[in-house]
Structures are given as structure tokens and as C-alpha cells.
Scaffold this motif. Structure first.
Motif, PDB file in Angstrom:
ATOM      1  N   TRP A  49      64.889 -45.828  42.413  1.00 29.69           N
ATOM      2  CA  TRP A  49      63.685 -45.794  41.705  1.00 29.69           C
ATOM      3  C   TRP A  49      63.589 -47.240  41.259  1.00 29.69           C
ATOM      4  CZ3 TRP A  49      62.536 -47.428  36.825  1.00 29.69           C
ATOM      5  CH2 TRP A  49      61.206 -46.849  36.216  1.00 29.69           C
ATOM      6  N   HIS A  53      60.513 -50.004  42.219  1.00 27.20           N
ATOM      7  CA  HIS A  53      59.808 -50.728  41.105  1.00 27.20           C
ATOM      8  C   HIS A  53      59.865 -52.133  41.078  1.00 27.20           C
ATOM      9  CE1 HIS A  53      57.599 -47.436  39.683  1.00 27.20           C
ATOM     10  NE2 HIS A  53      58.761 -46.824  39.672  1.00 27.20           N
ATOM     11  N   ASP A 100      53.299 -43.725  40.853  1.00 27.45           N
ATOM     12  CA  ASP A 100      54.643 -43.774  40.061  1.00 27.45           C
ATOM     13  C   ASP A 100      55.349 -42.543  41.194  1.00 27.45           C
ATOM     14  OD1 ASP A 100      54.168 -45.147  37.923  1.00 27.45           O
ATOM     15  OD2 ASP A 100      53.398 -43.469  36.706  1.00 27.45           O
ATOM     16  N   GLU A 102      57.217 -39.431  41.755  1.00 31.32           N
ATOM     17  CA  GLU A 102      57.300 -38.056  41.023  1.00 31.32           C
ATOM     18  C   GLU A 102      58.761 -37.284  41.550  1.00 31.32           C
ATOM     19  OE1 GLU A 102      53.757 -35.836  40.379  1.00 31.32           O
ATOM     20  OE2 GLU A 102      52.451 -37.743  40.238  1.00 31.32           O
ATOM     21  N   PHE A 119      60.774 -36.881  38.569  1.00 37.62           N
ATOM     22  CA  PHE A 119      60.585 -37.696  37.624  1.00 37.62           C
ATOM     23  C   PHE A 119      59.358 -37.258  36.846  1.00 37.62           C
ATOM     24  CE2 PHE A 119      63.073 -39.790  40.915  1.00 37.62           C
ATOM     25  CZ  PHE A 119      63.881 -40.598  39.965  1.00 37.62           C
ATOM     26  N   ASP A 120      59.236 -37.083  35.671  1.00 32.31           N
ATOM     27  CA  ASP A 120      58.237 -36.515  34.840  1.00 32.31           C
ATOM     28  C   ASP A 120      57.767 -37.770  33.771  1.00 32.31           C
ATOM     29  OD1 ASP A 120      57.880 -34.181  35.914  1.00 32.31           O
ATOM     30  OD2 ASP A 120      59.633 -33.399  34.411  1.00 32.31           O
ATOM     31  N   GLN A 121      56.617 -38.137  33.922  1.00 36.00           N
ATOM     32  CA  GLN A 121      55.915 -39.282  33.120  1.00 36.00           C
ATOM     33  C   GLN A 121      55.328 -38.798  31.871  1.00 36.00           C
ATOM     34  OE1 GLN A 121      57.521 -41.778  35.514  1.00 36.00           O
ATOM     35  NE2 GLN A 121      55.990 -42.896  34.191  1.00 36.00           N
ATOM     36  N   ASP A 122      55.221 -39.583  30.825  1.00 40.45           N
ATOM     37  CA  ASP A 122      54.536 -39.163  29.640  1.00 40.45           C
ATOM     38  C   ASP A 122      53.126 -39.466  30.049  1.00 40.45           C
ATOM     39  OD1 ASP A 122      53.315 -39.408  27.129  1.00 40.45           O
ATOM     40  OD2 ASP A 122      55.055 -40.114  26.124  1.00 40.45           O
ATOM     41  N   ALA A 125      51.955 -42.973  28.973  1.00 39.92           N
ATOM     42  CA  ALA A 125      52.505 -44.022  29.515  1.00 39.92           C
ATOM     43  C   ALA A 125      51.864 -44.939  30.788  1.00 39.92           C
ATOM     44  CB  ALA A 125      53.849 -43.846  29.965  1.00 39.92           C
ATOM     45  N   ALA A 129      55.664 -47.060  34.428  1.00 38.49           N
ATOM     46  CA  ALA A 129      56.800 -46.920  33.093  1.00 38.49           C
ATOM     47  C   ALA A 129      57.883 -46.087  33.545  1.00 38.49           C
ATOM     48  CB  ALA A 129      55.850 -46.288  32.012  1.00 38.49           C
ATOM     49  N   PRO A 131      60.322 -43.231  33.537  1.00 36.66           N
ATOM     50  CA  PRO A 131      60.065 -41.647  33.563  1.00 36.66           C
ATOM     51  C   PRO A 131      60.440 -41.208  32.163  1.00 36.66           C
ATOM     52  CG  PRO A 131      61.428 -41.860  35.192  1.00 36.66           C
ATOM     53  CD  PRO A 131      60.974 -43.347  34.748  1.00 36.66           C
ATOM     54  N   SER A 132      59.971 -40.320  31.568  1.00 40.82           N
ATOM     55  CA  SER A 132      60.323 -39.689  30.246  1.00 40.82           C
ATOM     56  C   SER A 132      61.503 -38.468  30.518  1.00 40.82           C
ATOM     57  CB  SER A 132      59.244 -39.118  29.378  1.00 40.82           C
ATOM     58  OG  SER A 132      58.587 -38.080  30.089  1.00 40.82           O
TER      59      SER A 132
END
Length: 167
Positions: A49, A53, A100, A102, A119-122, A125, A129, A131-132
Motif C-alpha cells: 500500500w 502511493h 484508493d 480498497e 482497506f476502508d476509507q473515511d 478523507a 489518505a 485508510p481508517s
């Protein structure tokens, strides 16, 4: 709460989960960890990850764009990119809208269950960003879910290969 840490040096990934510490080579041992359905693939996925990025997918290994695929529990189709990382293959699923990551599936071979790292994003965000939440799953069984509070970029510095370089 349980602390999870990963550090990367030129030769190994060092992984700590609570009071258990383990290491794995950067070039070998990944397939066995996936076949045994261990938690160590979380560290491999987090490294991937970060490198994705920082460097983009083309610098990660042998990369092939597969196309768009559905993923259970996700809306719409996700762009799918396959990356050969030594003895394992990673299928990386990214949002066609914001790019992003996922899901990363790590395969030792096509006959056994992959390590699935979600991977869960806010929703608030920005794209790219941190992941949360991150979840490790094998088959239908969720093995571990954790909230990601930060990444120490120093953990990815490699003296021999440069920051975050793939061996």
C-alpha cells in the motif's frame, strides 16, 4: 487495545502483534505465511500500500492491468492490477473514481485461499489518505480488524535500496 507494528529493513519485514514478534525475508517466505493463513500478510499488504502511493504501481514488480472487477461488499467495479512479487502474486483493487486501494489479495498459488486485506476509507478523507480501518480475511472468515492511526515513514526506509524500494 493491541499494538501492531511493522518495520522494514533491506533484508526483512519485522512484525509485532501484541507480545508476539516475527520476521520474514523480503524475497522468500511469503507464500508459506499465506498458505498457513497467518497474520503476517497484513504487513506485506501495508508495505505494498505504501509503495503504491509513494512510487506508483509500475515500480513494484511485474505489473499487469487486468480490467474492472466486482468485489463483494463494494459499490461499482474496481480497477484490478496484478503484481508479481517474487513467490506471491498480489491483485490490487482500486476505486475507479478516486484511485484508493480498497482490497489487496495475496496469493501463494491459485489453488489455495488468498490473504484478503480490505482497506476502508473515511468518507470525508481526501483521495490517497491513510485508510481508517484494515481487515485481514481468509475465505469467509475475518481474522483481524484494526484501526490505522498512522504510519511512520521511517519504518519504510531501506539503506540498500532507497526509501520503500522493492527488492
Amino acid at each position: 487495545s493491541t499494538v501492531i507494528q511493522a518495520a522494514y529493513d533491506p533484508e526483512k519485514i519485522h512484525w509485532t502483534l501484541g507480545d508476539k514478534t516475527d520476521s520474514i525475508g523480503l524475497k522468500t517466505g511469503w507464500a508459506t505465511s499465506i498458505q498457513k493463513q497467518e497474520s503476517l500478510p497484513l504487513s506485506i499488504a501495508m508495505r505494498l500500500w505504501h509503495q503504491w502511493h509513494e512510487q506508483g504501481p509500475r515500480k513494484l514488480g511485474e505489473v499487469t492491468y487486468i480490467g474492472q472487477s466486482p468485489v463483494l461488499g463494494r459499490q461499482g467495479l474496481l480497477d484490478t492490477t496484478r503484481i508479481v512479487l517474487g513467490e506471491v502474486t498480489a491483485d490490487v483493487y482500486t476505486s475507479a473514481v478516486h484511485g484508493d486501494i480498497e482490497l489487496i489479495e495475496l496469493y501463494a498459488d491459485r489453488q489455495s485461499d488468498p490473504a484478503e486485506i480490505y482497506f476502508d476509507q473515511d468518507p470525508q478523507a481526501p483521495a490517497g489518505a491513510l485508510p481508517s480501518k484494515v481487515r485481514l480475511q481468509y475465505g469467509l472468515e475475518s481474522r483481524m480488524v484494526f484501526e490505522l492511526t498512522g504510519i511512520d515513514a521511517q519504518a519504510f526506509v531501506s539503506q540498500a535500496n532507497g526509501a520503500g524500494a522493492q527488492p
